[in-house]
Design an enzyme around this catalytic site. Structure first.
Site, PDB file in Angstrom:
ATOM      1  N   GLY A  67       0.842  -1.196   0.000  1.00 19.39           N
ATOM      2  CA  GLY A  67       0.000   0.000   0.000  1.00 19.39           C
ATOM      3  C   GLY A  67       0.872   1.240   0.000  1.00 19.39           C
ATOM      4  O   GLY A  67       2.050   1.165   0.348  1.00 19.39           O
TER       5      GLY A  67
ATOM      6  N   CYS B 139       5.353  -6.006   1.479  1.00 17.45           N
ATOM      7  CA  CYS B 139       5.724  -4.579   1.463  1.00 17.45           C
ATOM      8  C   CYS B 139       5.056  -3.820   2.619  1.00 17.45           C
ATOM      9  O   CYS B 139       5.446  -4.004   3.760  1.00 17.45           O
ATOM     10  CB  CYS B 139       5.406  -3.964   0.097  1.00 17.45           C
ATOM     11  SG  CYS B 139       6.322  -2.433  -0.156  1.00 17.45           S
ATOM     12  N   TYR B 140       4.016  -3.010   2.362  1.00 18.28           N
ATOM     13  CA  TYR B 140       3.375  -2.318   3.485  1.00 18.28           C
ATOM     14  C   TYR B 140       2.880  -3.349   4.512  1.00 18.28           C
ATOM     15  O   TYR B 140       2.964  -3.124   5.724  1.00 18.28           O
ATOM     16  CB  TYR B 140       2.181  -1.471   3.001  1.00 18.28           C
ATOM     17  CG  TYR B 140       1.446  -0.810   4.148  1.00 18.28           C
ATOM     18  CD1 TYR B 140       1.883   0.404   4.657  1.00 18.28           C
ATOM     19  CD2 TYR B 140       0.342  -1.416   4.745  1.00 18.28           C
ATOM     20  CE1 TYR B 140       1.238   0.995   5.739  1.00 18.28           C
ATOM     21  CE2 TYR B 140      -0.308  -0.838   5.810  1.00 18.28           C
ATOM     22  CZ  TYR B 140       0.142   0.373   6.305  1.00 18.28           C
ATOM     23  OH  TYR B 140      -0.494   0.955   7.377  1.00 18.28           O
TER      24      TYR B 140
ATOM     25  N   HIS C  50       7.802  -7.457  -3.920  1.00 20.30           N
ATOM     26  CA  HIS C  50       6.470  -7.807  -4.428  1.00 20.30           C
ATOM     27  C   HIS C  50       6.516  -9.132  -5.192  1.00 20.30           C
ATOM     28  O   HIS C  50       6.814  -9.143  -6.391  1.00 20.30           O
ATOM     29  CB  HIS C  50       5.950  -6.701  -5.346  1.00 20.30           C
ATOM     30  CG  HIS C  50       5.532  -5.479  -4.605  1.00 20.30           C
ATOM     31  ND1 HIS C  50       4.278  -5.319  -4.068  1.00 20.30           N
ATOM     32  CD2 HIS C  50       6.219  -4.370  -4.258  1.00 20.30           C
ATOM     33  CE1 HIS C  50       4.194  -4.153  -3.445  1.00 20.30           C
ATOM     34  NE2 HIS C  50       5.371  -3.560  -3.548  1.00 20.30           N
TER      35      HIS C  50
ATOM     36  N   SER D 101     -22.164  -6.085 -26.960  1.00 18.19           N
ATOM     37  CA  SER D 101     -21.488  -5.240 -27.952  1.00 18.19           C
ATOM     38  C   SER D 101     -20.844  -6.049 -29.070  1.00 18.19           C
ATOM     39  O   SER D 101     -20.415  -5.498 -30.062  1.00 18.19           O
ATOM     40  CB  SER D 101     -20.388  -4.437 -27.252  1.00 18.19           C
ATOM     41  OG  SER D 101     -19.350  -5.323 -26.852  1.00 18.19           O
ATOM     42  N   GLY D 102     -20.777  -7.362 -28.858  1.00 19.09           N
ATOM     43  CA  GLY D 102     -20.052  -8.177 -29.825  1.00 19.09           C
ATOM     44  C   GLY D 102     -18.634  -8.429 -29.355  1.00 19.09           C
ATOM     45  O   GLY D 102     -17.925  -9.259 -29.898  1.00 19.09           O
ATOM     46  N   GLY D 103     -18.204  -7.696 -28.342  1.00 23.02           N
ATOM     47  CA  GLY D 103     -16.871  -7.911 -27.775  1.00 23.02           C
ATOM     48  C   GLY D 103     -16.845  -9.133 -26.870  1.00 23.02           C
ATOM     49  O   GLY D 103     -17.893  -9.723 -26.564  1.00 23.02           O
ATOM     50  N   VAL D 104     -15.640  -9.489 -26.446  1.00 28.97           N
ATOM     51  CA  VAL D 104     -15.460 -10.704 -25.663  1.00 28.97           C
ATOM     52  C   VAL D 104     -16.208 -10.633 -24.323  1.00 28.97           C
ATOM     53  O   VAL D 104     -16.944 -11.551 -23.958  1.00 28.97           O
ATOM     54  CB  VAL D 104     -13.955 -10.928 -25.363  1.00 28.97           C
ATOM     55  CG1 VAL D 104     -13.734 -12.183 -24.553  1.00 28.97           C
ATOM     56  CG2 VAL D 104     -13.170 -10.986 -26.659  1.00 28.97           C
ATOM     57  N   ASP D 105     -16.029  -9.518 -23.615  1.00 32.36           N
ATOM     58  CA  ASP D 105     -16.530  -9.462 -22.241  1.00 32.36           C
ATOM     59  C   ASP D 105     -18.047  -9.602 -22.157  1.00 32.36           C
ATOM     60  O   ASP D 105     -18.560 -10.429 -21.402  1.00 32.36           O
ATOM     61  CB  ASP D 105     -16.093  -8.147 -21.564  1.00 32.36           C
ATOM     62  CG  ASP D 105     -14.597  -7.924 -21.714  1.00 32.36           C
ATOM     63  OD1 ASP D 105     -13.885  -8.927 -21.906  1.00 32.36           O
ATOM     64  OD2 ASP D 105     -14.156  -6.769 -21.665  1.00 32.36           O
ATOM     65  N   SER D 106     -18.761  -8.779 -22.932  1.00 31.83           N
ATOM     66  CA  SER D 106     -20.217  -8.847 -22.822  1.00 31.83           C
ATOM     67  C   SER D 106     -20.744 -10.173 -23.364  1.00 31.83           C
ATOM     68  O   SER D 106     -21.752 -10.690 -22.877  1.00 31.83           O
ATOM     69  CB  SER D 106     -20.872  -7.660 -23.529  1.00 31.83           C
ATOM     70  OG  SER D 106     -20.542  -7.641 -24.891  1.00 31.83           O
ATOM     71  N   SER D 107     -20.043 -10.764 -24.338  1.00 31.94           N
ATOM     72  CA  SER D 107     -20.501 -12.062 -24.861  1.00 31.94           C
ATOM     73  C   SER D 107     -20.331 -13.151 -23.805  1.00 31.94           C
ATOM     74  O   SER D 107     -21.186 -14.026 -23.659  1.00 31.94           O
ATOM     75  CB  SER D 107     -19.705 -12.455 -26.106  1.00 31.94           C
ATOM     76  OG  SER D 107     -19.804 -11.453 -27.073  1.00 31.94           O
TER      77      SER D 107
ATOM     78  N   GLU E 189       4.138 -10.759  -6.256  1.00 31.15           N
ATOM     79  CA  GLU E 189       3.004 -10.889  -7.190  1.00 31.15           C
ATOM     80  C   GLU E 189       3.282 -10.335  -8.585  1.00 31.15           C
ATOM     81  O   GLU E 189       2.583 -10.648  -9.525  1.00 31.15           O
ATOM     82  CB  GLU E 189       1.757 -10.219  -6.589  1.00 31.15           C
ATOM     83  CG  GLU E 189       1.805  -8.696  -6.454  1.00 31.15           C
ATOM     84  CD  GLU E 189       2.496  -8.202  -5.184  1.00 31.15           C
ATOM     85  OE1 GLU E 189       3.368  -8.909  -4.662  1.00 31.15           O
ATOM     86  OE2 GLU E 189       2.180  -7.084  -4.742  1.00 31.15           O
TER      87      GLU E 189
ATOM     88  N   LYS F  10      -8.452 -10.033 -18.619  1.00 26.03           N
ATOM     89  CA  LYS F  10      -8.905 -10.335 -19.977  1.00 26.03           C
ATOM     90  C   LYS F  10      -8.591 -11.779 -20.414  1.00 26.03           C
ATOM     91  O   LYS F  10      -9.447 -12.467 -20.942  1.00 26.03           O
ATOM     92  CB  LYS F  10      -8.237  -9.355 -20.940  1.00 26.03           C
ATOM     93  CG  LYS F  10      -8.826  -9.360 -22.317  1.00 26.03           C
ATOM     94  CD  LYS F  10      -9.948  -8.377 -22.374  1.00 26.03           C
ATOM     95  CE  LYS F  10     -10.562  -8.238 -23.732  1.00 26.03           C
ATOM     96  NZ  LYS F  10     -11.686  -7.285 -23.662  1.00 26.03           N
TER      97      LYS F  10
END
Ligand code: XMP
Length: 515
Positions: A55, A82-83, A169, A223-229, A171, A371
């Site tokens: 943080g 870290c923090y 870190h 929308s035709g995009g990956v996420d909304s599909s 990660e 993604k």
């Protein structure tokens, strides 16, 4: 059904989400909660271990973020990053001070003591440091397990209490074996089993959605995009015909876009896709408008208007209770802890333009994912590869790829050129190698010669970029022979174009889109 293995308390680091992500890569399920999560809530989740994130704050400041210290009495292993480390050291009587120099960048980790955290790990491996404060005096009953040239206390432990802390870190991708350290903590120290996978996630999400959406319908903009599909597909599995997917065709789509979305839906989901053809309204409102921001504003407002009208048609008896969105983890930029529950901050942003009556309860099943994980989820749900590997496409569509006024004939010109460009990218295998690629119609005329005739026609700019998340990007180094093919084909096949240029601007200083 996956339960929470590791609970990550978020102190506002920009890397917090990566902790959960790294653990997922190793099959461990982690959930992120704000640092002020109550003990009761923590107990209710029954994690096997707790990670305290990094943080931006300093632990010695008056209002420094501090969790409920009772977490140390839960009998659970704890790892501070870290923090998180500085907080642990401070709590157990150590001393944290501003470092004389900010330590930022790569360091080699010398493992100096046998410990479970670094079991089977390589001595001297690179880790990523990013801190302005450092531990000067160790907390009571802690011992050093690793150091670096600048950090004598790069990693420490109290093995008896099972409390571990690292200054670097683990990660971030620069920490070469960082994922392994996190896995060792979760698996070897906390006893978490590596059972999380996309299949479980999909089943779990579908189950959760079924439980949550007991009555009413869910409106989902597609929308035709990956996420909304992927969101629509997930919801369809959970609630079948109670899903109302709405696709607004604003007339600013690429060639064949609408048809391919319709096909995807009819082949994969037996729920009718509501297609609204609003192209005339959009194009009428865009007529004569040249300013990029004005174009964006008109498109945004018109979209909401059209979406609202459509929603009304499906909500005559108030049956719509939810609005589904494809918000991803990187969209949730506001840190959970720093600005309060980011869930609401971001959601409000997203639905900010919607009228009051449409502020249905939000459903965001992808908000923990990145993604590439969404793509993996789509694959798990049996969605076609062609759909999942598509490049991002902006909401305002081709309107921000035509410089100046948007009209039908220019849209046609751009669509034809864009189709050729994408076709060549697919054929050469470059489509999957670049993050995004498209054509821009410059509305700049220049003189050319074709056969024996003089031409005075328009210019197409070809843009292809490599990026991780679109926040920054570099122009793709496409082979000259490929660019040559693209240029030849566009000029030969698209009447009205006599010049093709390639955009060699990265982001920053440019943006990916031209407007
Ligand atoms: P820029 O041009 O800002 O674009 O570098 C970064 C990424 O965002 C996409 N983009 C948008 N996506 N609505 C969207 O859904 C928008 O208004 C919008 N503007 C840009 C762009 O295509 C790129 O992937």
């Amino acid at each position: 059904m996956s339960t929470v293995d590791i609970l990550v308390l978020d102190f506002g680091s920009q890397f917090t989400q990566l902790i959960a992500r790294r653990l997922r890569e190793f099959g461990i399920y982690a959930e992120i909660v704000p640092y002020f999560e109550t003990l009761q809530e923590i107990r209710a989740k029954a994690p096997k271990g707790i990670i305290l994130s990094g943080g931006p704050a300093s632990v010695y400041e008056k209002d420094a973020y501090k969790p409920d210290a009772e977490i140390f009495n839960l009998g659970l292993p704890i790892l501070g990053i870290c923090y998180g480390m500085q907080y642990i050291m401070d709590y157990f009587g150590g001393k944290v001070q501003k470092a004389s120099a900010h330590e930022y960048g790569k360091a080699n980790l010398d493992l100096v003591n046998e410990c479970q955290l670094f079991q089977d790990c390589t001595n001297g491996e690179i880790v990523w440091m990013s801190h302005g404060d450092r531990v000067e005096v160790l907390g009571k009953e802690f011992e050093v397990i690793a150091k670096s040239s600048n950090s004598p206390y790069a990693a420490v432990q109290n093995e008896k209490k099972k409390i571990y802390a690292v200054q670097f870190h683990p990660e971030v991708a620069h920490s070469k074996e960082g994922g392994k350290y996190l896995f060792n903590f979760a698996h070897k120290i906390c006893g978490a089993k590596a059972e999380w996978n996309m299949k479980n996630f999909a089943q779990n999400e579908i189950h959760k959605l079924t439980q949550k959406i007991q009555g009413g319908k869910v409106l989902c903009g597609v929308s035709g995009g990956v996420d909304s599909s992927v969101v629509a597909t997930l919801l369809y599995r959970a609630i079948k015909e109670r899903l109302v997917p709405v696709f607004v065709d604003h007339g600013l789509l690429r060639a064949g876009e609408r048809e391919s979305v319709e096909r995807m839906f009819s082949e994969n989901l037996s729920v009718p896709l509501v297609v609204v053809d609003a192209s005339e309204i959009f194009l009428n409102r865009l007529a004569g408008v040249c300013d990029p921001e004005k174009k964006r504003k008109i498109i945004g407002e018109t979209f909401i208007e059209v979406f609202e009208q459509e929603a009304k048609k499906h909500n005559t008896n108030g049956e719509i209770k939810y609005l589904a969105q494809g918000t991803l983890y990187p969209d949730v930029i506001e840190s959970v802890s720093v600005k309060g529950p980011s869930k609401t901050i971001k959601s409000h942003h997203n639905v900010g333009g919607l009228p009051e009556w449409m502020k249905f309860e939000l459903i965001e099943p992808l908000r923990e994912l990145f993604k590439d994980e969404v793509r993996a989820l789509g694959k798990e749900l049996g969605m076609p590869e062609e759909m999942l590997m598509r490049h991002p496409f902006p909401g305002p569509g081709l309107a921000i790829r035509i410089m100046g006024e948007v009209n039908k004939s220019d849209l046609e010109l751009l669509r034809k050129a864009d189709m050729i460009f994408l076709d060549e990218l697919h054929k050469s295998g470059y489509y999957d190698k670049v993050w995004q690629a498209f054509c821009v119609l410059l509305n700049v005329r220049s003189v050319g010669v074709m056969g024996d005739n003089r031409t005075y026609d328009n210019t197409i700019c070809v843009r292809a970029v490599e990026a991780i998340d679109g926040m920054s990007a570099t122009f793709a180094h496409l082979p000259h022979s490929l660019l040559e093919n693209i240029s030849n084909r566009i000029i030969n096949e698209v009447e009205g174009i006599n010049r093709v240029v390639y955009d060699i601007t990265s982001k920053p200083p440019g943006t990916i889109e031209w407007e």
